[in-house]
Design a protein around this motif. Structure first.
Motif, PDB file in Angstrom:
ATOM      1  N   UNK A 190       9.594  -9.485   4.981  1.00 49.24           N
ATOM      2  CA  UNK A 190       8.318  -9.799   5.631  1.00 49.24           C
ATOM      3  C   UNK A 190       7.156  -9.031   5.014  1.00 49.24           C
ATOM      4  N   UNK A 191       7.446  -7.938   4.306  1.00 47.97           N
ATOM      5  CA  UNK A 191       6.385  -7.174   3.663  1.00 47.97           C
ATOM      6  C   UNK A 191       5.719  -7.961   2.529  1.00 47.97           C
ATOM      7  N   UNK A 192       6.386  -9.014   2.044  1.00 42.41           N
ATOM      8  CA  UNK A 192       5.791  -9.852   0.995  1.00 42.41           C
ATOM      9  C   UNK A 192       4.530 -10.541   1.515  1.00 42.41           C
ATOM     10  N   UNK A 193       4.506 -10.866   2.814  1.00 38.08           N
ATOM     11  CA  UNK A 193       3.329 -11.502   3.408  1.00 38.08           C
ATOM     12  C   UNK A 193       2.204 -10.481   3.507  1.00 38.08           C
ATOM     13  N   UNK A 209       8.144   5.357  12.685  1.00 37.44           N
ATOM     14  CA  UNK A 209       8.532   5.397  11.278  1.00 37.44           C
ATOM     15  C   UNK A 209       7.942   4.222  10.506  1.00 37.44           C
ATOM     16  N   UNK A 210       7.960   3.024  11.087  1.00 34.35           N
ATOM     17  CA  UNK A 210       7.406   1.841  10.426  1.00 34.35           C
ATOM     18  C   UNK A 210       5.901   1.975  10.233  1.00 34.35           C
ATOM     19  N   UNK A 211       5.192   2.495  11.248  1.00 30.50           N
ATOM     20  CA  UNK A 211       3.747   2.673  11.129  1.00 30.50           C
ATOM     21  C   UNK A 211       3.408   3.656  10.010  1.00 30.50           C
ATOM     22  N   UNK A 212       4.163   4.753   9.938  1.00 30.64           N
ATOM     23  CA  UNK A 212       3.939   5.732   8.863  1.00 30.64           C
ATOM     24  C   UNK A 212       4.274   5.112   7.505  1.00 30.64           C
ATOM     25  N   UNK A 213       5.384   4.354   7.446  1.00 32.57           N
ATOM     26  CA  UNK A 213       5.810   3.732   6.197  1.00 32.57           C
ATOM     27  C   UNK A 213       4.761   2.732   5.702  1.00 32.57           C
ATOM     28  N   UNK A 214       4.180   1.961   6.603  1.00 32.12           N
ATOM     29  CA  UNK A 214       3.180   0.976   6.201  1.00 32.12           C
ATOM     30  C   UNK A 214       1.893   1.641   5.735  1.00 32.12           C
TER      31      UNK A 214
END
Length: 438
Positions: free
Chosen positions: A290-293, A323-328
């Protein structure tokens, strides 16, 4: 001299007439397409179905090209030593590299599908069979976290039979959704046929992709030859420049976005293993894909993954969300700019505009390809604007127009707001002195 002037006037008149005829043809064509939009869409749908394997082959060739170039550079010296004829060495190297790139792409896609689909199915079945227990566990956790302040409400919600609620929802759906068994069978049959056609298209597309890569220089040369034949050299150069820029934007964005998403998926997998998260491989693949979008992809991937982990272990679901918020943020401010750079050349507003528009017209695929398409249009409009202002001997830099107030008709200079205010102020200070002298 009068004869030359007459010839110039006739030539200008003919040019205007040709312009009027072209404009009339465009208007008539647009009216025809608009009036028969249903038939046109049906025809385009039929054409897309027929050429689907070719389109799949071109998409695969687009993705395989960097892999092929990698192998080709590695095998170049080997084939030059094995083959005395340099042309034969080049052809053999290209053929082997194309086949190897197809094998690599097929292996990667096959690995992702074989990994994600079984685990996704097992996760769905597990959540479906244990949904009541997991919701009850989440409510118990909420009761502990809130220290029993909302125990009555939580326990009342816990005592409700989830299965009865599901049955009531299905009954409500059957009440308002009228379906016929014949229509259902027809829909299933059509879906199976479409899937079968798509599988056949992929198989044919594999062969097409190899042929496209083997002869890509020939295809490019033929396209350039046609452009130079149809258009005058001046316009041919413009079209060739726009084509090169389009290829640069597409490759820079699509390939860069894929590499960026792979890196994010790997980092997510390592982080999930370090934090002992449930379903680490499934979650990491969903986040990576989904990160491709652009823009909305990370949030689209975060919703189901956080929900899956939260239903299994609520506290870890919260940790994973953080963790996802920091990663993004790490991706958006460090990894993404390093890999993508300024490949599109458009601002954040146009990226969001492209994603929303692409999603509205073409769904998920439109969200991915809309950004480079808008970037190409943005580049073309920018070049046109520079050409038009250059004809009028105006500044080419956009920053010169930020404070534009007006253009001086005598000197053809750009006058800014500050200069206009200074001139007005100067006039106001001079006028009283003149009146005083009078």
């Amino acid at each position: 001299m009068p004869q030359d002037k007459q010839n110039l006037d006739d030539k200008a008149r003919r040019k205007r007439m040709v312009g009027y005829i072209i404009a009339a043809c465009v208007v008539i064509t647009f009216y025809f397409l608009l009036k028969n939009s249903a038939d046109v869409l049906a025809f385009l749908n039929q054409v897309s179905t027929v050429i689907q394997p070719i389109l799949i082959g071109f998409v695969m060739a687009f993705l395989m090209n960097p892999i092929m170039v990698f192998f080709e550079n590695r095998f170049k010296k080997i084939f030059e030593k094995l083959c005395r004829n340099q042309e034969n060495a080049k052809k053999a190297n290209r053929t082997l590299s194309s086949i190897l790139s197809l094998i690599v792409l097929t292996a990667v896609v096959g690995f992702i599908i074989s990994t994600i689909v079984p685990e996704l199915i097992s996760t769905i079945f597990y959540l479906g069979n244990h949904i009541e227990e997991q919701i009850a566990a989440v409510l118990d956790w909420c009761n502990v976290v809130t220290k029993g302040n909302y125990e009555e409400v939580l326990m009342k919600a816990k005592d409700n039979n989830i299965g009865d609620l599901v049955d009531q929802g299905l009954a409500l759906l059957n009440k308002y959704v009228d379906y016929d068994q014949t229509d259902m069978v027809s829909t299933i049959t059509t879906s199976v046929i479409s899937v079968g056609r798509f599988v056949v298209g992929i198989i044919v597309g594999m062969f097409v992709s190899v042929y496209v890569l083997i002869s890509k220089e020939t295809f490019k040369a033929q396209a350039k030859k046609l452009i130079c034949g149809f258009f005058a050299p001046r316009y041919s150069n413009i079209i060739l420049e726009i084509s090169r820029k389009s290829a640069e934007i597409f490759y820079g964005f699509i390939i860069g976005k894929i590499i960026d998403s792979i890196i994010i998926g790997i980092i997510c997998y390592i982080g999930c293993l370090a934090m002992s998260m449930p379903y680490p491989l499934l979650v990491s693949i969903i986040v990576g894909v989904t990160n491709i979008i652009p823009v909305f992809g990370p949030y689209i991937g975060a919703v189901p993954t956080v929900a899956i982990i939260f239903l299994t272990e609520p506290m870890k679901g919260i940790y994973f969300l953080i963790f996802i918020l920091v990663l993004q943020q790490f991706d958006g401010n460090l990894i993404g700019p390093k890999i993508l750079g300024d490949s599109t050349g458009i601002t954040s507003f146009w990226v969001v505009f492209a994603v929303v528009t692409g999603a509205g017209f073409f769904g998920v695929g439109g969200m991915i390809v809309a950004v480079p398409i808008v970037a190409i249009i943005y580049y073309m409009v920018g070049r046109l604007a520079k050409y038009l202002v250059a004809k009028r001997n105006l500044p080419l830099d956009t920053s010169d127009y930020i404070l534009l107030d007006h253009i001086d008709l005598e000197t053809n200079e750009v006058i800014n707001h500050e200069e206009t205010k200074h001139t007005k102020k100067k006039r106001l200070t001079i006028l009283p002195k003149i009146n005083h002298k009078k």
